[in-house]
Design a protein around this motif. Structure first.
Motif, PDB file in Angstrom:
ATOM      1  N   ALA A   6       0.832  -1.205   0.000  1.00  0.00           N
ATOM      2  CA  ALA A   6       0.000   0.000   0.000  1.00  0.00           C
ATOM      3  C   ALA A   6       0.867   1.255   0.000  1.00  0.00           C
ATOM      4  O   ALA A   6       0.590   2.218  -0.729  1.00  0.00           O
ATOM      5  CB  ALA A   6      -0.927  -0.002   1.210  1.00  0.00           C
ATOM      6  N   LEU A   7       1.919   1.256   0.816  1.00  0.00           N
ATOM      7  CA  LEU A   7       2.832   2.404   0.836  1.00  0.00           C
ATOM      8  C   LEU A   7       3.489   2.593  -0.527  1.00  0.00           C
ATOM      9  O   LEU A   7       3.635   3.712  -1.021  1.00  0.00           O
ATOM     10  CB  LEU A   7       3.900   2.222   1.909  1.00  0.00           C
ATOM     11  CG  LEU A   7       3.489   2.543   3.338  1.00  0.00           C
ATOM     12  CD1 LEU A   7       4.626   2.214   4.297  1.00  0.00           C
ATOM     13  CD2 LEU A   7       3.089   3.993   3.470  1.00  0.00           C
ATOM     14  N   PHE A   8       3.898   1.491  -1.140  1.00  0.00           N
ATOM     15  CA  PHE A   8       4.541   1.582  -2.448  1.00  0.00           C
ATOM     16  C   PHE A   8       3.577   2.166  -3.479  1.00  0.00           C
ATOM     17  O   PHE A   8       3.928   3.063  -4.238  1.00  0.00           O
ATOM     18  CB  PHE A   8       5.020   0.197  -2.894  1.00  0.00           C
ATOM     19  CG  PHE A   8       5.704   0.212  -4.223  1.00  0.00           C
ATOM     20  CD1 PHE A   8       6.994   0.703  -4.347  1.00  0.00           C
ATOM     21  CD2 PHE A   8       5.054  -0.235  -5.358  1.00  0.00           C
ATOM     22  CE1 PHE A   8       7.631   0.742  -5.575  1.00  0.00           C
ATOM     23  CE2 PHE A   8       5.678  -0.206  -6.588  1.00  0.00           C
ATOM     24  CZ  PHE A   8       6.974   0.279  -6.698  1.00  0.00           C
ATOM     25  N   PHE A  16       7.448   9.147  -7.655  1.00  0.00           N
ATOM     26  CA  PHE A  16       8.282   8.855  -8.820  1.00  0.00           C
ATOM     27  C   PHE A  16       7.686   9.500 -10.076  1.00  0.00           C
ATOM     28  O   PHE A  16       8.396  10.096 -10.882  1.00  0.00           O
ATOM     29  CB  PHE A  16       8.410   7.343  -8.992  1.00  0.00           C
ATOM     30  CG  PHE A  16       9.239   6.958 -10.177  1.00  0.00           C
ATOM     31  CD1 PHE A  16      10.616   7.083 -10.135  1.00  0.00           C
ATOM     32  CD2 PHE A  16       8.645   6.465 -11.327  1.00  0.00           C
ATOM     33  CE1 PHE A  16      11.391   6.725 -11.231  1.00  0.00           C
ATOM     34  CE2 PHE A  16       9.411   6.111 -12.418  1.00  0.00           C
ATOM     35  CZ  PHE A  16      10.787   6.236 -12.362  1.00  0.00           C
ATOM     36  N   PHE A  17       6.368   9.390 -10.238  1.00  0.00           N
ATOM     37  CA  PHE A  17       5.691   9.987 -11.396  1.00  0.00           C
ATOM     38  C   PHE A  17       5.867  11.507 -11.396  1.00  0.00           C
ATOM     39  O   PHE A  17       6.152  12.104 -12.441  1.00  0.00           O
ATOM     40  CB  PHE A  17       4.208   9.620 -11.359  1.00  0.00           C
ATOM     41  CG  PHE A  17       3.431  10.154 -12.526  1.00  0.00           C
ATOM     42  CD1 PHE A  17       3.607   9.630 -13.791  1.00  0.00           C
ATOM     43  CD2 PHE A  17       2.523  11.185 -12.350  1.00  0.00           C
ATOM     44  CE1 PHE A  17       2.892  10.122 -14.874  1.00  0.00           C
ATOM     45  CE2 PHE A  17       1.808  11.678 -13.418  1.00  0.00           C
ATOM     46  CZ  PHE A  17       1.982  11.149 -14.686  1.00  0.00           C
ATOM     47  N   ALA A  18       5.738  12.136 -10.238  1.00  0.00           N
ATOM     48  CA  ALA A  18       5.910  13.588 -10.148  1.00  0.00           C
ATOM     49  C   ALA A  18       7.350  13.980 -10.469  1.00  0.00           C
ATOM     50  O   ALA A  18       7.589  14.992 -11.147  1.00  0.00           O
ATOM     51  CB  ALA A  18       5.526  14.070  -8.751  1.00  0.00           C
ATOM     52  N   ALA A  19       8.309  13.182 -10.013  1.00  0.00           N
ATOM     53  CA  ALA A  19       9.714  13.484 -10.301  1.00  0.00           C
ATOM     54  C   ALA A  19       9.999  13.376 -11.792  1.00  0.00           C
ATOM     55  O   ALA A  19      10.683  14.228 -12.366  1.00  0.00           O
ATOM     56  CB  ALA A  19      10.617  12.539  -9.510  1.00  0.00           C
ATOM     57  N   VAL A  20       9.478  12.343 -12.438  1.00  0.00           N
ATOM     58  CA  VAL A  20       9.678  12.181 -13.881  1.00  0.00           C
ATOM     59  C   VAL A  20       9.037  13.341 -14.636  1.00  0.00           C
ATOM     60  O   VAL A  20       9.650  13.913 -15.547  1.00  0.00           O
ATOM     61  CB  VAL A  20       9.111  10.824 -14.357  1.00  0.00           C
ATOM     62  CG1 VAL A  20       9.082  10.743 -15.873  1.00  0.00           C
ATOM     63  CG2 VAL A  20       9.942   9.681 -13.780  1.00  0.00           C
ATOM     64  N   CYS A  21       7.824  13.715 -14.260  1.00  0.00           N
ATOM     65  CA  CYS A  21       7.153  14.849 -14.918  1.00  0.00           C
ATOM     66  C   CYS A  21       7.941  16.136 -14.723  1.00  0.00           C
ATOM     67  O   CYS A  21       8.030  16.963 -15.641  1.00  0.00           O
ATOM     68  CB  CYS A  21       5.735  15.017 -14.377  1.00  0.00           C
ATOM     69  SG  CYS A  21       4.613  13.734 -14.932  1.00  0.00           S
TER      70      CYS A  21
END
Length: 56
Positions: A6-8, A16-21
């Motif tokens: 759940a944490l993952f 991770f998605f926000a960092a890539v964006c």
């Protein structure tokens, strides 16, 4: 669903998605800035009347 899964899913994946964006946005911003700096500047022409006003 375990706590680790759940944490993952709800923490690591969105971060991770926000960092890539964010990286993509920064790269596009740098490309845009370089493109604007490299393009030829348009030559503006002044009318003779404006030329007279400018030199007074």
């Amino acid at each position: 669903m375990t706590l680790r899964m759940a944490l993952f899913l709800f923490v690591a994946v969105p971060v991770f998605f926000a960092a890539v964006c964010h990286v993509v946005a920064v790269v596009l911003d740098l490309v845009e800035a370089a493109w604007f700096a490299a393009r030829p500047k348009p030559k503006t022409q002044r009318s003779p009347l404006r030329e007279k006003e400018f030199h007074q």
